[in-house]
Design an enzyme around this catalytic site. Structure first.
Site, short mmCIF file in Angstrom:
data_model
loop_
_atom_site.label_atom_id
_atom_site.label_comp_id
_atom_site.label_asym_id
_atom_site.label_seq_id
_atom_site.Cartn_x
_atom_site.Cartn_y
_atom_site.Cartn_z
N GLN A 84 0.81 -1.22 0.00
CA GLN A 84 0.00 0.00 0.00
C GLN A 84 0.84 1.27 0.00
O GLN A 84 2.03 1.25 0.34
CB GLN A 84 -0.91 0.01 1.23
N HIS A 85 0.20 2.37 -0.39
CA HIS A 85 0.66 3.74 -0.16
C HIS A 85 1.80 4.23 -1.05
O HIS A 85 2.05 5.43 -1.08
CB HIS A 85 1.10 3.96 1.30
N ASP A 245 -2.29 -4.96 -0.22
CA ASP A 245 -1.92 -6.25 0.37
C ASP A 245 -2.74 -6.59 1.61
O ASP A 245 -3.16 -7.74 1.79
CB ASP A 245 -0.42 -6.32 0.66
#
Length: 493
Positions: A84-85, A245
């Site tokens: 992520q991110h 994820d």
């Protein structure tokens, strides 16, 4: 006998890519191909060239298919679950303009503080996005890029998350899902869309962002001929929107509207996370109030320092990772990469409580305790976000599902069991992020709700159930006392 139909679930994580070749009907894991990533950076920087992810995806799929012994013609769908991110900025040809800033890159801490203040504080952010900006979030990384590399930000035609980048390479179509989009801090979990005011604040336009599919299992296109050639798969197979994820791990566990709701999970990996799928929209400054991949919500707390940090302490001490005993009076907060929960991005590791008789094994045990405490103390806040009372005996007795690489480690399991005082379940299904992605792929290929698919698959798994032991409140209170007293003067924040 009809030919076997399989799907491929891809787990593109911080350190590597895994491609799980999975029987679409039974969920049997037939093979897993693997390929490593390269992470660079020092002093808070953590970066990877997105082209490394694409090559790793190609290599992992080829290795998995070869290991399975199946023909490529048996594959009917593919989906990507990614870390992520991360911030991926692309030119007009879809090529990266620079390496991706990863989730654990902490350089944007000043931008996170400034953005929080610009909207009126933490409450204003949680009301819109469910999440307060911290250095992990994509919005803060984009703001860092605007301030530190303005020419690159100005040249960016598209902004993507890691899994978006890979999905677009597969299908030739830009797409994301509510789960991963909710980790950007420019997507509103209240409205289920990008927030115009936040985009204005960040200097972004919706034309730069991937459209948000209804779910992570939505078919957003078909495998292009170019991608099919690179992967050795048939062109035209289903490509799912995919997800982040953590959202994919939830699907793999059967957490969501068609499965388990409000049951906590603790993931022990490079990061430590505690999360649950819920119908209650989370809005707590102590949590990330994410959306889930299936239309529910996924309140989550994430720490930066978990298995990798403890392994580093073991290496410094010259010990095997399981050569540990309880820490005694020693307290070790292994915040080697700064910390996200609590929000201490510039912190470093802290050791206190040494005695003449403190052993190396106790120091390693203290590192386990510090890492486990940090993620476990967010559990009560998580339960509250689900609309539950943590003190309710029924809620307190709900088992904690333990996943990730640490769930296979004896000392991790013992430490979590001792500090939580909860019964534990270690799911029998392995590679849960990749398995969740496989369920998304099966959904895109016409298999129905992805959580229902994973729940059906999991019915045959043999989970390890462990009863609760008496909680070690002495250690819990000692570690908490050190963290609370050190957070300002020694750890920052």
């Amino acid at each position: 006998m009809p030919p076997r139909s399989v799907v491929i679930g891809v787990d593109s994580s911080t350190q590597s890519t895994k491609a799980a070749v999975t029987d679409a009907e039974t969920g049997e894991l037939l093979a897993v191909g693997r390929a490593p990533h390269v992470v660079t950076g020092a002093g808070g920087a953590r970066e990877t060239d997105p082209e490394v992810w694409w090559q790793a995806l190609c290599d992992a799929v080829a290795a998995g298919l070869k290991e399975s012994g199946l023909s490529a013609s048996s594959v009917t769908g593919i989906a990507v679950a990614g870390q992520q991110h991360g911030l991926v900025v692309l030119d007009g040809s879809g090529r990266p303009l620079r390496p991706s800033l990863l989730w654990n890159d902490t350089r944007s801490a000043p931008q996170a503080a400034a953005l929080t203040a610009a909207l009126g504080g933490a409450g204003a952010w949680t009301a819109r996005t469910g999440t307060v900006p911290v250095a992990s979030m994509t919005a803060t990384k984009w703001q860092w890029l605007r301030e530190n590399e303005p020419a690159t930000a100005e040249a960016a035609v598209s902004v993507r998350l890691p899994h978006d980048f890979l999905t677009e390479r597969l299908a030739g179509t830009a797409a994301t899902d509510p789960g991963d989009a909710s980790g950007t801090c420019w997507y509103s979990t209240r409205t289920g869309a990008y927030d115009p005011e936040l985009l204005d604040l960040l200097g972004l336009d919706t034309s730069m962002l991937a459209p948000v599919a209804a779910t992570g299992g939505t078919r957003i296109g078909s495998l292009t001929p170019a991608a099919a050639e690179a992967l050795g798969l048939p062109a035209g197979i289903a490509v799912a929107a995919g997800t982040g994820d953590n959202m994919s791990a939830a699907v793999g566990l059967g957490l969501g509207g068609a499965g388990l709701l409000d049951h906590p999970v603790l993931s022990l990996g490079t990061s430590g996370t505690v999360f649950a799928a819920s119908r209650a929209r989370p809005a707590s400054a102590a949590l990330s109030g994410f959306a889930a991949a299936d239309g529910t919500y996924l309140p989550l707390a994430c720490t930066l320092n978990c298995t990798l940090a403890v392994d580093r302490v073991a290496t410094l001490l010259g010990l095997h990772r399981d050569d540990a005993t309880p820490g005694g009076e020693a307290v070790l907060l292994p915040y080697l990469d700064g910390e996200r929960t609590p929000d201490l991005p510039t912190s470093s590791g802290l050791l206190t409580g040494l005695r003449h008789d403190t052993t190396p094994q106790q120091l390693l045990g203290a590192a386990y305790e510090g890492a486990a405490y940090t993620v476990l103390r967010a559990l009560d806040e998580l339960l509250l976000a689900c609309g539950l009372d943590p003190a309710d005996p029924e809620v307190a007795g709900r088992p904690l599902r333990l996943i990730g690489g640490g769930a296979q480690g004896r000392t991790w399991v013992e430490t979590v069991r001792r500090l939580s005082g909860r019964p534990l379940i270690v799911p029998g299904s392995g590679e849960l992020v990749a398995l969740g992605a496989a369920a998304l792929a099966a959904s895109a290929a016409g298999g129905g709700d992805p959580v229902a698919v994973a729940t059906r698959w999991n019915a045959k798994a043999e989970d390890d159930h462990m009863p609760a032991v008496e909680r070690d409140t002495e250690t819990w209170e000692r570690v908490g006392s050190v963290l609370d007293r050190a957070a300002g003067p020694l750890l920052g924040g």
